[in-house]
Design a protein around this motif. Structure first.
Motif, mmCIF file in Angstrom:
data_model
loop_
_atom_site.group_PDB
_atom_site.id
_atom_site.type_symbol
_atom_site.label_atom_id
_atom_site.label_comp_id
_atom_site.label_asym_id
_atom_site.label_seq_id
_atom_site.Cartn_x
_atom_site.Cartn_y
_atom_site.Cartn_z
ATOM 1 N N SER A 1 73.931 93.769 65.906
ATOM 2 C CA SER A 1 74.554 94.045 67.196
ATOM 3 C C SER A 1 73.687 93.598 68.367
ATOM 4 O O SER A 1 74.198 93.361 69.449
ATOM 5 N N GLU A 2 72.391 93.462 68.161
ATOM 6 C CA GLU A 2 71.474 93.115 69.241
ATOM 7 C C GLU A 2 71.071 91.637 69.265
ATOM 8 O O GLU A 2 70.809 91.087 70.320
ATOM 9 N N ILE A 3 70.980 91.022 68.091
ATOM 10 C CA ILE A 3 70.556 89.628 68.005
ATOM 11 C C ILE A 3 71.519 88.874 67.098
ATOM 12 O O ILE A 3 72.148 89.462 66.229
ATOM 13 N N PRO A 4 71.643 87.566 67.273
ATOM 14 C CA PRO A 4 72.560 86.794 66.421
ATOM 15 C C PRO A 4 71.974 86.519 65.043
ATOM 16 O O PRO A 4 71.609 85.401 64.709
ATOM 17 N N ALA A 5 71.825 87.576 64.256
ATOM 18 C CA ALA A 5 71.305 87.455 62.896
ATOM 19 C C ALA A 5 72.240 88.214 61.973
ATOM 20 O O ALA A 5 72.768 89.257 62.337
ATOM 21 N N GLY A 6 72.451 87.653 60.795
ATOM 22 C CA GLY A 6 73.353 88.288 59.857
ATOM 23 C C GLY A 6 72.688 88.615 58.544
ATOM 24 O O GLY A 6 71.660 88.043 58.187
ATOM 25 N N ILE A 7 73.289 89.561 57.839
ATOM 26 C CA ILE A 7 72.900 89.887 56.478
ATOM 27 C C ILE A 7 74.174 89.869 55.662
ATOM 28 O O ILE A 7 75.180 90.473 56.056
ATOM 29 N N SER A 8 74.138 89.151 54.558
ATOM 30 C CA SER A 8 75.294 89.073 53.675
ATOM 31 C C SER A 8 74.888 89.562 52.295
ATOM 32 O O SER A 8 73.716 89.533 51.931
ATOM 33 N N PHE A 9 75.885 89.985 51.540
ATOM 34 C CA PHE A 9 75.666 90.462 50.181
ATOM 35 C C PHE A 9 76.651 89.761 49.266
ATOM 36 O O PHE A 9 77.828 89.641 49.594
ATOM 37 N N THR A 10 76.152 89.278 48.131
ATOM 38 C CA THR A 10 77.004 88.614 47.164
ATOM 39 C C THR A 10 76.684 89.143 45.775
ATOM 40 O O THR A 10 75.558 89.564 45.516
ATOM 41 N N LEU A 11 77.673 89.122 44.906
ATOM 42 C CA LEU A 11 77.413 89.506 43.528
ATOM 43 C C LEU A 11 76.385 88.549 42.934
ATOM 44 O O LEU A 11 76.376 87.351 43.273
ATOM 45 N N PRO A 12 75.510 89.016 42.044
ATOM 46 C CA PRO A 12 74.455 88.160 41.499
ATOM 47 C C PRO A 12 74.976 86.939 40.760
ATOM 48 O O PRO A 12 74.350 85.896 40.770
ATOM 49 N N GLN A 13 76.127 87.066 40.119
ATOM 50 C CA GLN A 13 76.656 85.923 39.386
ATOM 51 C C GLN A 13 78.174 85.970 39.450
ATOM 52 O O GLN A 13 78.782 87.012 39.232
ATOM 53 N N ARG A 14 78.748 84.828 39.777
ATOM 54 C CA ARG A 14 80.205 84.694 39.815
ATOM 55 C C ARG A 14 80.564 83.486 38.975
ATOM 56 O O ARG A 14 79.707 82.835 38.394
ATOM 57 N N GLU A 15 81.816 83.163 38.948
ATOM 58 C CA GLU A 15 82.228 81.980 38.192
ATOM 59 C C GLU A 15 81.612 80.708 38.766
ATOM 60 O O GLU A 15 81.400 79.737 38.067
ATOM 61 N N GLY B 1 72.789 99.484 62.511
ATOM 62 C CA GLY B 1 73.755 99.057 63.513
ATOM 63 C C GLY B 1 74.422 97.714 63.271
ATOM 64 O O GLY B 1 74.992 97.142 64.189
ATOM 65 N N PHE B 2 74.375 97.186 62.047
ATOM 66 C CA PHE B 2 75.075 95.938 61.770
ATOM 67 C C PHE B 2 76.586 96.168 61.791
ATOM 68 O O PHE B 2 77.064 97.263 61.492
ATOM 69 N N GLN B 3 77.325 95.120 62.148
ATOM 70 C CA GLN B 3 78.783 95.184 62.229
ATOM 71 C C GLN B 3 79.398 94.327 61.119
ATOM 72 O O GLN B 3 78.893 93.243 60.808
ATOM 73 N N LEU B 4 80.510 94.788 60.571
ATOM 74 C CA LEU B 4 81.202 94.063 59.502
ATOM 75 C C LEU B 4 81.927 92.851 60.075
ATOM 76 O O LEU B 4 82.669 92.953 61.047
ATOM 77 N N VAL B 5 81.691 91.683 59.450
ATOM 78 C CA VAL B 5 82.334 90.441 59.847
ATOM 79 C C VAL B 5 83.376 90.026 58.818
ATOM 80 O O VAL B 5 84.453 89.531 59.163
ATOM 81 N N TYR B 6 83.072 90.231 57.533
ATOM 82 C CA TYR B 6 83.958 89.798 56.446
ATOM 83 C C TYR B 6 83.661 90.632 55.210
ATOM 84 O O TYR B 6 82.514 90.991 54.962
ATOM 85 N N GLU B 7 84.718 90.897 54.420
ATOM 86 C CA GLU B 7 84.530 91.643 53.181
ATOM 87 C C GLU B 7 85.550 91.199 52.148
ATOM 88 O O GLU B 7 86.739 91.079 52.446
ATOM 89 N N SER B 8 85.066 90.937 50.937
ATOM 90 C CA SER B 8 85.934 90.645 49.800
ATOM 91 C C SER B 8 85.384 91.403 48.599
ATOM 92 O O SER B 8 84.428 92.171 48.741
ATOM 93 N N ASP B 9 85.942 91.167 47.434
ATOM 94 C CA ASP B 9 85.456 91.881 46.254
ATOM 95 C C ASP B 9 84.138 91.336 45.720
ATOM 96 O O ASP B 9 83.513 91.951 44.859
ATOM 97 N N TRP B 10 83.667 90.189 46.229
ATOM 98 C CA TRP B 10 82.399 89.627 45.755
ATOM 99 C C TRP B 10 81.420 89.274 46.869
ATOM 100 O O TRP B 10 80.283 88.885 46.618
ATOM 101 N N TYR B 11 81.826 89.447 48.147
ATOM 102 C CA TYR B 11 80.990 89.020 49.267
ATOM 103 C C TYR B 11 81.268 89.879 50.496
ATOM 104 O O TYR B 11 82.429 90.159 50.818
ATOM 105 N N ILE B 12 80.197 90.297 51.169
ATOM 106 C CA ILE B 12 80.297 91.056 52.421
ATOM 107 C C ILE B 12 79.353 90.418 53.428
ATOM 108 O O ILE B 12 78.204 90.095 53.098
ATOM 109 N N GLU B 13 79.823 90.255 54.662
ATOM 110 C CA GLU B 13 78.999 89.665 55.714
ATOM 111 C C GLU B 13 78.899 90.621 56.895
ATOM 112 O O GLU B 13 79.908 91.133 57.374
ATOM 113 N N LEU B 14 77.669 90.849 57.350
ATOM 114 C CA LEU B 14 77.396 91.694 58.503
ATOM 115 C C LEU B 14 76.649 90.883 59.551
ATOM 116 O O LEU B 14 75.968 89.910 59.219
ATOM 117 N N ILE B 15 76.746 91.299 60.808
ATOM 118 C CA ILE B 15 75.960 90.660 61.868
ATOM 119 C C ILE B 15 75.308 91.740 62.708
ATOM 120 O O ILE B 15 75.871 92.818 62.901
#
Length: 135
Positions: free
Chosen positions: A43-57, A27-41
């Protein structure tokens, strides 16, 4: 320090798969998305999970090994049945832990363990330990 939100960022090459997994099954909701980073929050508590590529410039390399996310829920048996019916593979079957949790484990698309649990009474041996920390 007073926290207003908690976030965990998972380094992965499976950005889209991770986004869909957490949105669909937890039930996480999308907050932000790009080609190297995604942010979710959550729905029940103010906690987020984000995903990033392992290595960028810019930034460090990280592969996420050893990471466990724990989700306390009201009814772990209900969540176990729900996720199993949705086809999520169970990495560790539902069981009571002596330290006072009934839990099971699933893995996200990147291999991060999700420890899902509800509180149950601890065994007397563990309760003695917990009581020793009470002031």
């Amino acid at each position: 320090m007073k926290f207003t939100r908690y976030d965990a960022t998972i380094s992965t090459n499976k950005l889209r798969e991770s986004k869909e997994f957490y949105m669909r099954h937890f039930g996480f909701q999308l907050v932000y998305e790009s080609d190297w980073y995604i942010e979710l929050i959550g729905s029940e508590i103010p906690a987020g999970i984000s995903f990033t590529l392992p290595q960028r410039e810019a930034g460090e390399f990280f592969n996420g090994k050893g990471l466990i996310l724990s989700f306390e829920v009201d009814d772990v048996d209900k969540e176990y049945d729900r996720l199993k019916s949705e086809g999520v593979p169970i990495a560790q079957e539902l069981q009571n832990k002596p330290w006072g949790e009934r839990s099971f484990v699933v893995n996200d698309p990147s291999g991060v363990h999700l420890y899902i649990y509800s509180l149950v009474p601890a065994t007397p041996e563990y309760q003695v330990i917990y009581d020793s920390f009470k002031k």
